[in-house]
Design an enzyme around this catalytic site. Structure first.
Site, short mmCIF file in Angstrom:
data_model
loop_
_atom_site.label_atom_id
_atom_site.label_comp_id
_atom_site.label_asym_id
_atom_site.label_seq_id
_atom_site.Cartn_x
_atom_site.Cartn_y
_atom_site.Cartn_z
CG ASP A 24 42.29 37.34 47.33
OD1 ASP A 24 41.18 36.75 47.26
OD2 ASP A 24 43.33 36.78 47.72
CG HIS A 41 31.74 36.94 46.18
ND1 HIS A 41 33.09 37.12 46.04
CD2 HIS A 41 31.58 35.60 46.42
CE1 HIS A 41 33.72 35.95 46.19
NE2 HIS A 41 32.82 35.02 46.42
CG LEU A 135 38.95 54.84 34.46
CD1 LEU A 135 40.44 54.86 34.79
CD2 LEU A 135 38.17 54.82 35.77
C1 IPE Z 1 42.65 35.70 42.36
O1 IPE Z 1 42.07 35.47 43.61
C2 IPE Z 1 41.60 35.91 41.35
C3 IPE Z 1 40.70 37.04 41.56
C4 IPE Z 1 40.75 37.96 42.47
C5 IPE Z 1 39.68 37.13 40.59
P1 IPE Z 1 42.01 34.03 44.25
O2 IPE Z 1 41.53 34.24 45.64
O3 IPE Z 1 41.24 33.10 43.41
O4 IPE Z 1 43.55 33.61 44.23
P2 IPE Z 1 44.29 32.33 44.84
O5 IPE Z 1 43.83 31.14 44.06
O6 IPE Z 1 43.94 32.25 46.27
O7 IPE Z 1 45.74 32.62 44.63
C1 IPE Z 2 38.10 37.54 45.56
O1 IPE Z 2 37.77 37.17 46.84
C2 IPE Z 2 36.96 37.40 44.59
C3 IPE Z 2 37.11 36.34 43.59
C4 IPE Z 2 38.14 35.55 43.47
C5 IPE Z 2 36.02 36.19 42.68
P1 IPE Z 2 37.84 35.67 47.30
O2 IPE Z 2 36.53 35.03 47.01
O3 IPE Z 2 39.01 34.99 46.73
O4 IPE Z 2 38.00 35.84 48.86
P2 IPE Z 2 38.89 34.96 49.83
O5 IPE Z 2 40.29 34.97 49.28
O6 IPE Z 2 38.31 33.60 49.87
O7 IPE Z 2 38.80 35.68 51.13
MG MG Z 3 40.92 34.70 47.37
#
Ligand code: IPE
Ligand code: IPE
Ligand code: MG
Length: 253
Positions: A24, A41, A135
Protein backbone atom coordinates in the site's frame (compact mmCIF):
# COMPACT_ATOMS: atom_id res chain seq x y z
CA UNK A 1 -1.06 -29.85 2.77
CA UNK A 2 -2.98 -29.19 5.97
CA UNK A 3 -1.33 -27.07 8.60
CA UNK A 4 -3.73 -25.16 10.74
CA UNK A 5 -2.61 -22.92 13.60
CA UNK A 6 -5.85 -23.65 15.44
CA UNK A 7 -5.79 -27.42 14.98
CA UNK A 8 -2.10 -28.01 15.71
CA UNK A 9 0.91 -25.86 16.59
CA UNK A 10 2.90 -24.79 13.52
CA UNK A 11 6.66 -24.82 13.52
CA UNK A 12 8.32 -21.43 13.73
CA UNK A 13 11.60 -20.55 12.08
CA UNK A 14 13.96 -17.57 11.99
CA UNK A 15 12.79 -16.54 8.55
CA UNK A 16 9.06 -16.65 7.85
CA UNK A 17 8.18 -19.59 5.62
CA UNK A 18 5.20 -17.63 4.33
CA UNK A 19 5.20 -13.84 4.04
CA UNK A 20 2.03 -12.01 3.00
CA UNK A 21 2.16 -8.34 2.04
CA UNK A 22 -0.38 -5.59 1.44
CA UNK A 23 1.54 -3.35 -0.92
CA UNK A 24 0.00 0.00 0.00
CA UNK A 25 0.97 3.62 -0.50
CA UNK A 26 1.71 3.85 -4.23
CA UNK A 27 -0.69 6.76 -4.68
CA UNK A 28 0.62 8.75 -1.73
CA UNK A 29 4.21 8.09 -2.76
CA UNK A 30 3.43 9.73 -6.10
CA UNK A 31 1.27 12.56 -4.75
CA UNK A 32 3.95 13.56 -2.25
CA UNK A 33 6.27 14.04 -5.23
CA UNK A 34 3.64 15.94 -7.24
CA UNK A 35 3.48 13.01 -9.65
CA UNK A 36 0.37 11.31 -11.01
CA UNK A 37 -0.74 8.21 -9.06
CA UNK A 38 0.18 6.15 -12.11
CA UNK A 39 3.85 6.90 -11.45
CA UNK A 40 3.48 5.40 -7.99
CA UNK A 41 1.99 2.21 -9.38
CA UNK A 42 4.81 1.92 -11.93
CA UNK A 43 7.40 2.33 -9.18
CA UNK A 44 5.46 -0.21 -7.17
CA UNK A 45 6.26 -2.85 -9.78
CA UNK A 46 9.97 -2.21 -9.25
CA UNK A 47 9.49 -2.78 -5.54
CA UNK A 48 7.81 -6.11 -6.30
CA UNK A 49 10.90 -7.14 -8.24
CA UNK A 50 13.20 -6.19 -5.35
CA UNK A 51 11.08 -7.93 -2.75
CA UNK A 52 10.72 -11.16 -4.75
CA UNK A 53 14.47 -11.29 -5.13
CA UNK A 54 15.15 -10.44 -1.47
CA UNK A 55 12.69 -13.10 -0.27
CA UNK A 56 14.22 -15.71 -2.57
CA UNK A 57 17.69 -14.98 -1.18
CA UNK A 58 16.52 -15.14 2.41
CA UNK A 59 14.84 -18.52 2.04
CA UNK A 60 11.20 -17.48 2.17
CA UNK A 61 9.21 -20.33 0.60
CA UNK A 62 5.87 -18.59 0.04
CA UNK A 63 5.38 -14.92 -0.79
CA UNK A 64 1.84 -13.61 -1.24
CA UNK A 65 1.26 -10.11 -2.58
CA UNK A 66 -2.05 -8.25 -2.52
CA UNK A 67 -2.18 -6.49 -5.87
CA UNK A 68 -5.87 -5.65 -6.37
CA UNK A 69 -8.70 -6.12 -3.91
CA UNK A 70 -12.30 -6.95 -4.69
CA UNK A 71 -13.05 -3.40 -3.46
CA UNK A 72 -10.51 -1.69 -5.72
CA UNK A 73 -13.07 -1.67 -8.57
CA UNK A 74 -14.55 1.28 -6.69
CA UNK A 75 -11.62 3.45 -7.84
CA UNK A 76 -11.94 5.82 -10.81
CA UNK A 77 -12.28 3.87 -14.04
CA UNK A 78 -9.06 5.42 -15.33
CA UNK A 79 -7.01 4.10 -12.43
CA UNK A 80 -8.58 0.64 -12.65
CA UNK A 81 -7.71 0.45 -16.37
CA UNK A 82 -4.19 1.58 -15.67
CA UNK A 83 -3.73 -1.10 -13.02
CA UNK A 84 -5.03 -3.76 -15.42
CA UNK A 85 -2.63 -2.58 -18.14
CA UNK A 86 0.23 -2.65 -15.68
CA UNK A 87 -0.70 -6.17 -14.65
CA UNK A 88 -0.68 -7.29 -18.31
CA UNK A 89 2.65 -5.56 -19.04
CA UNK A 90 4.28 -6.96 -15.94
CA UNK A 91 3.19 -10.50 -16.73
CA UNK A 92 4.43 -10.14 -20.31
CA UNK A 93 7.80 -8.83 -19.17
CA UNK A 94 8.61 -10.70 -15.99
CA UNK A 95 7.52 -14.30 -16.44
CA UNK A 96 10.67 -15.47 -18.21
CA UNK A 97 12.78 -13.96 -15.44
CA UNK A 98 10.64 -15.53 -12.74
CA UNK A 99 10.93 -18.89 -14.41
CA UNK A 100 14.73 -18.62 -14.39
CA UNK A 101 14.74 -17.58 -10.73
CA UNK A 102 12.94 -20.77 -9.78
CA UNK A 103 9.75 -18.93 -8.89
CA UNK A 104 6.38 -20.60 -9.21
CA UNK A 105 3.72 -18.00 -9.89
CA UNK A 106 0.06 -18.34 -9.07
CA UNK A 107 -2.74 -15.79 -9.13
CA UNK A 108 -5.65 -16.10 -6.72
CA UNK A 109 -8.94 -14.21 -6.68
CA UNK A 110 -12.10 -14.07 -8.72
CA UNK A 111 -10.43 -14.03 -12.12
CA UNK A 112 -13.75 -14.20 -13.97
CA UNK A 113 -13.94 -10.39 -13.77
CA UNK A 114 -10.77 -9.93 -15.84
CA UNK A 115 -10.70 -9.59 -19.59
CA UNK A 116 -9.87 -12.77 -21.55
CA UNK A 117 -6.38 -11.62 -22.59
CA UNK A 118 -5.33 -11.10 -18.99
CA UNK A 119 -6.83 -14.43 -17.97
CA UNK A 120 -4.88 -16.14 -20.74
CA UNK A 121 -1.63 -14.49 -19.67
CA UNK A 122 -2.22 -15.63 -16.10
CA UNK A 123 -2.88 -19.19 -17.20
CA UNK A 124 0.22 -19.23 -19.39
CA UNK A 125 2.42 -17.78 -16.63
CA UNK A 126 1.18 -20.36 -14.14
CA UNK A 127 1.77 -23.18 -16.60
CA UNK A 128 5.21 -21.93 -17.53
CA UNK A 129 6.44 -21.78 -13.93
CA UNK A 130 4.62 -24.79 -12.52
CA UNK A 131 7.76 -26.94 -12.29
CA UNK A 132 9.50 -24.40 -10.03
CA UNK A 133 9.74 -24.84 -6.28
CA UNK A 134 12.31 -22.34 -4.93
CA UNK A 135 9.77 -19.63 -4.15
CA UNK A 136 6.00 -19.85 -4.44
CA UNK A 137 4.84 -16.38 -5.42
CA UNK A 138 1.12 -15.77 -5.22
CA UNK A 139 -0.47 -12.59 -6.49
CA UNK A 140 -3.90 -11.86 -5.07
CA UNK A 141 -5.93 -10.06 -7.73
CA UNK A 142 -9.61 -9.25 -7.45
CA UNK A 143 -9.18 -11.08 -4.19
CA UNK A 144 -11.22 -10.66 -1.03
CA UNK A 145 -10.92 -12.75 2.11
CA UNK A 146 -14.70 -12.98 2.40
CA UNK A 147 -15.02 -14.03 -1.22
CA UNK A 148 -12.48 -16.76 -0.49
CA UNK A 149 -14.43 -18.17 2.45
CA UNK A 150 -17.66 -17.92 0.50
CA UNK A 151 -16.31 -19.70 -2.56
CA UNK A 152 -14.88 -22.43 -0.30
CA UNK A 153 -18.30 -22.89 1.34
CA UNK A 154 -20.08 -22.94 -1.99
CA UNK A 155 -17.74 -25.53 -3.42
CA UNK A 156 -18.06 -27.65 -0.28
CA UNK A 157 -21.87 -27.53 -0.26
CA UNK A 158 -21.91 -28.38 -3.94
CA UNK A 159 -19.73 -31.46 -3.55
CA UNK A 160 -20.91 -32.54 -0.10
CA UNK A 161 -24.69 -31.94 0.12
CA UNK A 162 -24.70 -34.53 2.94
CA UNK A 163 -23.06 -31.95 5.23
CA UNK A 164 -26.26 -29.91 5.28
CA UNK A 165 -27.92 -32.86 7.09
CA UNK A 166 -25.01 -33.30 9.48
CA UNK A 167 -23.29 -29.91 10.02
CA UNK A 168 -21.22 -31.28 12.92
CA UNK A 169 -19.34 -33.39 10.41
CA UNK A 170 -17.88 -30.27 8.81
CA UNK A 171 -14.25 -29.84 9.85
CA UNK A 172 -11.82 -26.95 9.63
CA UNK A 173 -9.66 -29.13 7.47
CA UNK A 174 -12.39 -29.62 4.91
CA UNK A 175 -13.16 -25.94 4.65
CA UNK A 176 -9.56 -24.74 4.56
CA UNK A 177 -8.69 -27.27 1.88
CA UNK A 178 -11.03 -25.36 -0.43
CA UNK A 179 -9.65 -21.92 0.26
CA UNK A 180 -7.79 -20.54 -2.72
CA UNK A 181 -4.33 -20.91 -1.15
CA UNK A 182 -4.75 -24.41 0.20
CA UNK A 183 -1.28 -25.41 -1.03
CA UNK A 184 0.47 -22.97 1.30
CA UNK A 185 0.90 -22.95 5.07
CA UNK A 186 -0.73 -20.01 6.84
CA UNK A 187 1.35 -16.81 6.69
CA UNK A 188 3.89 -16.45 9.51
CA UNK A 189 4.38 -12.76 8.88
CA UNK A 190 2.11 -10.09 7.41
CA UNK A 191 3.48 -6.74 6.30
CA UNK A 192 1.39 -3.72 5.38
CA UNK A 193 3.21 -0.71 4.00
CA UNK A 194 1.74 2.79 3.68
CA UNK A 195 0.83 3.44 7.32
CA UNK A 196 -2.70 2.01 7.53
CA UNK A 197 -3.27 -0.57 10.23
CA UNK A 198 -6.01 -2.73 8.78
CA UNK A 199 -6.47 -5.99 6.90
CA UNK A 200 -8.67 -4.56 4.09
CA UNK A 201 -10.31 -7.92 3.34
CA UNK A 202 -6.99 -9.68 2.61
CA UNK A 203 -6.48 -13.24 3.93
CA UNK A 204 -9.24 -13.11 6.54
CA UNK A 205 -9.18 -16.81 7.48
CA UNK A 206 -5.47 -17.47 7.05
CA UNK A 207 -4.19 -14.56 9.18
CA UNK A 208 -5.68 -16.02 12.39
CA UNK A 209 -2.24 -16.45 14.05
CA UNK A 210 0.01 -14.41 11.77
CA UNK A 211 2.40 -11.80 13.22
CA UNK A 212 1.23 -8.39 11.97
CA UNK A 213 3.81 -5.76 10.99
CA UNK A 214 2.79 -2.27 9.92
CA UNK A 215 5.18 0.30 8.53
CA UNK A 216 4.79 3.89 7.35
CA UNK A 217 7.11 3.26 4.39
CA UNK A 218 5.31 3.59 1.08
CA UNK A 219 5.42 0.49 -1.10
CA UNK A 220 7.59 2.04 -3.87
CA UNK A 221 10.30 2.66 -1.24
CA UNK A 222 10.26 -0.95 -0.06
CA UNK A 223 13.16 -3.32 -0.68
CA UNK A 224 15.75 -5.63 0.88
CA UNK A 225 16.62 -3.28 3.74
CA UNK A 226 12.99 -2.89 4.78
CA UNK A 227 12.45 -6.65 4.50
CA UNK A 228 15.39 -7.18 6.86
CA UNK A 229 13.89 -4.73 9.36
CA UNK A 230 10.59 -6.61 9.28
CA UNK A 231 12.33 -9.98 9.69
CA UNK A 232 14.35 -8.62 12.59
CA UNK A 233 11.12 -7.58 14.31
CA UNK A 234 9.60 -10.98 13.46
CA UNK A 235 12.45 -12.78 15.25
CA UNK A 236 11.60 -10.90 18.46
CA UNK A 237 8.03 -12.20 18.52
CA UNK A 238 7.11 -15.04 20.84
CA UNK A 239 4.68 -17.18 18.92
CA UNK A 240 2.66 -18.83 21.64
CA UNK A 241 -0.40 -20.07 19.74
CA UNK A 242 -2.42 -19.96 22.92
CA UNK A 243 0.21 -21.38 25.27
CA UNK A 244 2.11 -19.56 28.02
CA UNK A 245 5.69 -18.30 27.87
CA UNK A 246 6.67 -20.80 30.56
CA UNK A 247 5.43 -23.66 28.42
CA UNK A 248 7.53 -22.45 25.51
CA UNK A 249 10.62 -22.18 27.70
CA UNK A 250 10.04 -25.71 29.01
CA UNK A 251 9.69 -27.03 25.50
CA UNK A 252 12.93 -25.51 24.24
CA UNK A 253 15.02 -27.08 27.05
C1 IPE B 1 -5.50 -2.79 -0.17
O1 IPE B 1 -5.10 -1.47 -0.39
C2 IPE B 1 -5.47 -3.54 -1.43
C3 IPE B 1 -4.17 -3.65 -2.10
C4 IPE B 1 -3.01 -3.24 -1.69
C5 IPE B 1 -4.24 -4.31 -3.34
P1 IPE B 1 -6.14 -0.28 -0.41
O2 IPE B 1 -5.33 0.95 -0.45
O3 IPE B 1 -7.13 -0.46 -1.50
O4 IPE B 1 -6.87 -0.46 0.99
P2 IPE B 1 -7.96 0.46 1.73
O5 IPE B 1 -9.21 0.39 0.94
O6 IPE B 1 -7.40 1.83 1.80
O7 IPE B 1 -8.09 -0.16 3.08
C1 IPE C 1 -1.63 0.23 -3.36
O1 IPE C 1 -1.40 1.58 -3.35
C2 IPE C 1 -1.87 -0.31 -4.74
C3 IPE C 1 -3.23 -0.78 -5.00
C4 IPE C 1 -4.22 -0.78 -4.15
C5 IPE C 1 -3.47 -1.28 -6.32
P1 IPE C 1 -2.59 2.61 -3.32
O2 IPE C 1 -2.99 2.91 -4.72
O3 IPE C 1 -3.68 2.14 -2.45
O4 IPE C 1 -1.88 3.87 -2.69
P2 IPE C 1 -2.50 4.90 -1.67
O5 IPE C 1 -3.01 4.12 -0.50
O6 IPE C 1 -3.58 5.64 -2.36
O7 IPE C 1 -1.35 5.76 -1.30
MG1 MG D 1 -4.12 2.41 -0.48
Amino acid sequence: MFTSSTVSIPESSEVPAHLAIIMDGNGRWATSRLLPRAAGHARGVQAVRRVVEACGRRGVKYLTLFAFSSENWRRPQEEVSLLMRLFVQTLEKEVVKLEKQGVRLRVVGDLSAFEPHLRELIKAAEARTRHNDALHLTVAANYGGRWDILQAMRSLLHDRPDLAQDPQALTEQELSRRLSMSWAPEPDLFIRTGGEQRISNFLVWQLAYTELYFTDDFWPDFGAKQIDAAFKWYRTRERRFGRTSAQLAEQSK
